[in-house]
Design an enzyme around this catalytic site. Structure first.
Site, mmCIF file in Angstrom:
data_model
loop_
_atom_site.group_PDB
_atom_site.id
_atom_site.type_symbol
_atom_site.label_atom_id
_atom_site.label_comp_id
_atom_site.label_asym_id
_atom_site.label_seq_id
_atom_site.Cartn_x
_atom_site.Cartn_y
_atom_site.Cartn_z
ATOM 1 N N LYS A 1 0.819 -1.215 0.000
ATOM 2 C CA LYS A 1 0.000 0.000 0.000
ATOM 3 C C LYS A 1 0.853 1.265 0.000
ATOM 4 C CE LYS A 1 -4.366 -1.465 2.061
ATOM 5 N NZ LYS A 1 -5.349 -1.190 3.109
ATOM 6 N N LYS B 1 -5.180 -10.131 -5.465
ATOM 7 C CA LYS B 1 -6.364 -10.362 -4.646
ATOM 8 C C LYS B 1 -7.544 -9.498 -5.085
ATOM 9 C CE LYS B 1 -6.590 -7.712 -0.688
ATOM 10 N NZ LYS B 1 -6.641 -7.258 0.658
ATOM 11 N N LYS C 1 -11.990 -4.341 -2.909
ATOM 12 C CA LYS C 1 -13.056 -3.359 -3.120
ATOM 13 C C LYS C 1 -12.507 -2.027 -3.614
ATOM 14 C CE LYS C 1 -13.369 -2.762 1.957
ATOM 15 N NZ LYS C 1 -13.245 -3.896 2.809
#
Ligand code: TYM
Length: 333
Positions: A114, A196, A199
């Site tokens: 991230k 993965k 959302k």
């Protein structure tokens, strides 16, 4: 009194949940709630580790609460609450910040991934997030933490922090263990089966949202990236796309991978993709109906949050006081 195991898990209300969240974690929560003592949390303090629009975060908190209830989390059986409504999370987090090491946080894969995308605007909270997650789990003396595979490293860190604290002071926290379902631990993107399902994916065809309409679901599965063969066979290494679809089908229909291979032997990918789409749309239909109904009564959702926060606080503040005493804080008399 019966000695039930304590289950704890949480989810960020940072977007509409995907079938990755559902099959990887939330579906297991429902299965566990009859036999265990469960707490489930909407981790909105985790959500602000990356920028959020306040109005959206607020709205999503209600939506996500309604969705957890729509999938079958029953506030009469489990404690269901919103993280920021229990102040003990932030307080224990500080104590655990003084237990965790910079080195172990630097090794967290999710942080590396991230933060790599954010350059110089990485928040301290993003780095520190696994400590807050450890505080969430340890406050409730959880035995088991049902999560998807991407959270395993964070649960292991919570174990290390608990053990270190217990050794430094004296036994204080239960050392938790991660818990996984048999299929769906890591649901992958439909457009890139090596990453993965998320959302926050900018490509909406990569994920199935829990609120996607049946025709949208069927279309997204038809477009799913697979390989150039035709055989429906489970082999995550060489056939990641088709293996991912098989796992999803297994989760949606509760069939084993072997049974799926037999069912679709000799049929091409087209027929299989259509069947997966139909099965997922079918599994989500009753959930979506309940969700719409639950979301229409905000007052009731507020009552549920209030009750959950009061129940969670009773457990959390007891553990917090114990940890505060151990580190040498003078408690108010
Ligand atoms: P979050 O909100 O990213 O995801 C919630 C749960 O869904 C699982 N999950 C998946 N499982 C399989 N395949 C996928 N593609 C997939 N995507 C998500 C996650 O593993 C997770 O179980 N930090 C946590 C929330 C949290 C928490 C906690 C969890 C905060 N405190 C304490 C357990 C205990 C998170 O961001 O999950």
């Amino acid at each position: 009194m019966e000695n039930k195991k304590r289950i704890y898990s949480a989810i960020q209300p940072s977007g509409t949940f995907t079938i990755g969240n559902y099959f990887g974690a939330m579906k297991n929560w429902v299965a566990l709630q009859d036999e265990h003592d469960c707490l489930f949390c909407l981790a909105n303090m985790h959500a602000i580790t990356v920028p959020q629009e306040p109005a959206k975060l607020r709205a999503r908190t209600y939506e996500c609460l309604a969705m957890l209830m729509a999938i079958g989390i029953d506030p009469e059986k489990s404690i269901l609450y919103v993280q920021s409504q229990v102040g003990a999370h932030a307080e224990l987090s500080w104590i655990l910040n003084c237990t965790a090491y910079m080195g172990e946080l630097s090794r967290m894969t999710q942080y590396k991934v991230k933060s790599g995308k954010q350059g110089s605007t990485i928040r301290v909270g993003l780095f520190d997030y696994p400590v807050l997650m450890a505080a969430d789990i340890l406050l409730y003396q959880a035995d088991l933490v049902p999560v998807g595979a991407d959270q395993k490293q964070h649960v292991e860190l919570a174990r290390d922090i608990a053990e270190r604290f217990n050794t430094t002071y004296s036994p204080t926290f239960t050392v938790p263990e991660p818990f996984f379902g048999t299929a769906g631990r890591r649901v992958m993107s439909l457009q890139d089966p090596t990453s993965k399902m998320s959302k926050s994916d900018t490509n909406v065809n990569g994920f199935i949202s829990m609120t996607d309409a049946p025709n949208v679901i069927i279309k997204k599965f038809k477009r799913a990236v697979t390989d150039s063969e035709t055989e429906v066979r489970y082999d995550p290494e060489t056939k990641p796309g088709i293996s991912n679809l098989m796992e999803i089908y297994s989760c949606a229909t509760d069939q084993s991978i072997e049974a799926i291979e037999t069912e679709f032997a000799g049929q091409g990918y087209g027929a299989f993709k259509a069947a997966v789409g139909e099965a997922v749309a079918e599994a989500l239909k009753p959930i979506q109906e309940k969700y719409t109904l639950l979301l229409s009564d905000k007052g009731e959702l507020d009552n549920i949050m209030k009750k959950g926060a009061a129940q969670a606080s009773r457990i959390a503040y007891k553990t917090l006081a114990k940890a505060q005493r151990k580190v040498g804080f003078v408690l108010p008399k």
